[in-house]
Scaffold this active site. Structure first.
Site, PDB file in Angstrom:
ATOM      1  N   ILE A 280       0.760  -1.069   0.040  1.00  0.00           N
ATOM      2  CA  ILE A 280      -0.316  -0.322  -0.203  1.00  0.00           C
ATOM      3  C   ILE A 280       0.498   0.883   0.102  1.00  0.00           C
ATOM      4  O   ILE A 280       1.459   1.572   0.995  1.00  0.00           O
ATOM      5  CB  ILE A 280      -1.005   0.112   1.332  1.00  0.00           C
ATOM      6  CG1 ILE A 280      -1.711  -1.407   1.287  1.00  0.00           C
ATOM      7  CG2 ILE A 280      -1.762   1.595   1.287  1.00  0.00           C
ATOM      8  CD1 ILE A 280      -2.463  -1.203   0.220  1.00  0.00           C
TER       9      ILE A 280
ATOM     10  N   ARG B 106       5.918  -7.443  23.243  1.00  0.00           N
ATOM     11  CA  ARG B 106       7.012  -7.321  24.086  1.00  0.00           C
ATOM     12  C   ARG B 106       6.352  -5.676  24.324  1.00  0.00           C
ATOM     13  O   ARG B 106       5.728  -5.266  23.750  1.00  0.00           O
ATOM     14  CB  ARG B 106       7.759  -7.365  23.599  1.00  0.00           C
ATOM     15  CG  ARG B 106       7.792  -7.186  22.130  1.00  0.00           C
ATOM     16  CD  ARG B 106       9.518  -7.492  21.751  1.00  0.00           C
ATOM     17  NE  ARG B 106       9.202  -7.366  19.758  1.00  0.00           N
ATOM     18  CZ  ARG B 106       9.439  -6.261  19.587  1.00  0.00           C
ATOM     19  NH1 ARG B 106       9.292  -4.464  20.080  1.00  0.00           N
ATOM     20  NH2 ARG B 106       9.567  -5.680  18.049  1.00  0.00           N
TER      21      ARG B 106
ATOM     22  N   VAL C  55      10.859  -0.725  21.250  1.00  0.00           N
ATOM     23  CA  VAL C  55      12.199   0.315  21.352  1.00  0.00           C
ATOM     24  C   VAL C  55      11.638   1.432  21.817  1.00  0.00           C
ATOM     25  O   VAL C  55      12.095   2.447  22.658  1.00  0.00           O
ATOM     26  CB  VAL C  55      13.497   0.117  20.235  1.00  0.00           C
ATOM     27  CG1 VAL C  55      13.971   1.487  20.065  1.00  0.00           C
ATOM     28  CG2 VAL C  55      13.254  -1.363  19.875  1.00  0.00           C
TER      29      VAL C  55
END
Length: 449
Positions: free
Chosen positions: A202, A292, A295
């Site tokens: 896209i 999780r 960063v």
């Protein structure tokens, strides 16, 4: 259960980040470190350090059984995996569950459900979250048929991984067989799973992700979104929140879709639901979920005032969600730049070695998450990330000005860094205007390098 001691199954800046929250909570920390990291900043900050093997990650940070044994031997109550390495390995979470060791993250079953990208697409569809046109690939003939149906440009993507590995762009179907083979080989080497699938590419698209917290019993809240569209080779460089130039109705739909997806899983802990946003059409598609801590989580913390690691720990202890959705009231804007030990002039080649000087910025609205100090060594065995500089302010212009000043104040000597490259991206008029798509860095490279 009150957690008293945590084994940190990671290294670098995320290990330092976890240690600092644990100190505030009065929780002891045990760092699982390789031989290369025995004298690192996190090793000096932790209450105790255990050597878990040689420098190579495959012989240390990626050995699930060794990590669990280290936690048992150190009498830890829980393991925090950080991000990367074992953080999204269901086998690791399953080992912890078997040993009655608290895993600070989702269940093994939830990791399995989102780690397999095809299963994650199915979960998204079941939650009525739009997915990119595409599907599974079992043969070259089937891939070509699907490619003709979906149309080019296409992406070949790894079923069992992310981070750009096992991902290939196809602009002409004649190149698809070769790219399938290359992507499968790369995925097999990186993730031990050679399966790939196809998705329509896209364009123009923006990479926008929504931070969620779940109690594991169906309770889910979101903490807003982050725009991660400034990427090179599918690796993020700059992240910010809130996503600029996004209609409020579209922003709310993204938040709602992320919550629906996480509710479908009865998700536990911190996670991020990632979307590809087509701004001109005000549409979006589910990409994946990262099970999780991310960063780029500090920008969310900067605008919400919520310590996401502390919330991860509270959920793992069984406290559930300690806040409701109305309690989340983001204020201002925040931008994060990743400072890597790499040389942009040499095609961003990693630059390990001795850091002779490391001077980090400070000041109003500035936060630095790092493990790098003057005199430390950047090992050649791991990711090149040295630090994350976060700049916040009451509005985007203030945050951007503070970030530009912070980058200018930073000094790294002894190894090459991407500081100057980041400074040029921040000064680029297209980025300053806000709302860039994932093709921005490729366009900017023609102007600034």
């Amino acid at each position: 259960m009150r957690i008293k001691r945590i084994l940190i199954a990671n290294r670098g800046e995320i290990a330092v980040r976890i240690i600092r929250t644990c100190r505030e909570l009065g929780i002891e920390t045990v760092l699982a470190a390789s031989q290369a990291d025995g004298d690192s900043l996190p090793a000096r900050l932790a209450d105790r350090t255990i050597c878990i093997g040689p420098a190579q990650a495959s012989e240390s940070y990626l050995k699930a059984e060794t990590m669990v044994h280290a936690a048992i031997a150190s009498r830890a109550d829980a393991i925090h995996p950080g991000y990367g390495f074992l953080a999204e390995r269901a086998v690791f979470a399953r080992m912890c569950e078997r040993e009655k060791m608290i895993f600070i993250g989702p269940t093994a079953g939830q990791i399995d459900a989102v780690g397999d990208k095809l299963r994650a697409r199915e979960k998204a569809e079941a939650a009525q979250v739009p997915v990119v046109p595409g599907g599974a690939v079992t043969s070259t003939e089937g891939a070509l048929a699907l490619g003709r149906k979906v149309g080019t440009p296409l992406l070949v993507k790894a079923v069992g991984g992310g981070g750009g590995r096992g991902m290939k762009r196809v602009d002409d179907l004649s190149a698809l067989p070769e790219q399938l083979e290359l992507a499968a080989a790369e995925a097999g080497a990186a993730f031990g799973d050679a399966r790939v699938y196809l998705e329509r590419l896209i364009t123009p698209g923006r990479h926008v992700e929504v931070q969620i917290l779940g109690d594991g019993r169906g309770g889910i809240i979101h903490l807003g979104e982050r725009d991660c569209s400034v990427q090179r080779r599918y690796q993020k460089l700059i992240e910010e929140t809130p996503a600029p130039d996004l209609p409020e109705s579209l922003r709310q739909r993204l938040h709602d879709a992320a919550v629906r997806f996480a509710q479908r899983l009865s998700y536990r802990g911190a996670g991020t639901v990632e979307f590809l946003v087509n701004r001109p059409q005000e549409s979006f598609y589910f990409l994946e979920m990262n099970a999780r801590i991310q960063v780029e989580h500090p920008v969310t913390e900067a605008v919400t005032g919520v310590d996401l690691v502390a919330e991860q720990i509270a959920i793992a202890e069984g406290a559930g969600l300690r806040m409701a959705q109305p309690d989340i009231q983001p204020r201002g804007c925040a931008i994060e730049c990743r400072v890597n030990a790499e040389d942009p002039a040499q095609d961003f080649r990693p630059s390990p070695g001795l850091v002779t000087e490391a001077t980090w910025p400070s000041g109003s609205g500035i936060r630095v998450d790092t493990y790098v100090t003057s005199g430390c060594r950047i090992p050649p065995y791991y990711d090149s990330l040295m630090a994350k500089i976060i700049a916040g302010g009451p509005d985007r212009m203030t945050a951007l000005q503070r970030m530009r000043q912070a980058i200018a104040e930073t000094r790294i000597s002894g190894v090459a860094s991407n500081l100057e490259f980041q400074a040029r991206l921040l000064a680029d008029s297209e980025f300053a205007a806000g709302g860039v798509d994932t093709g921005f860095v490729a366009r900017a490279l023609t102007r600034i390098v």
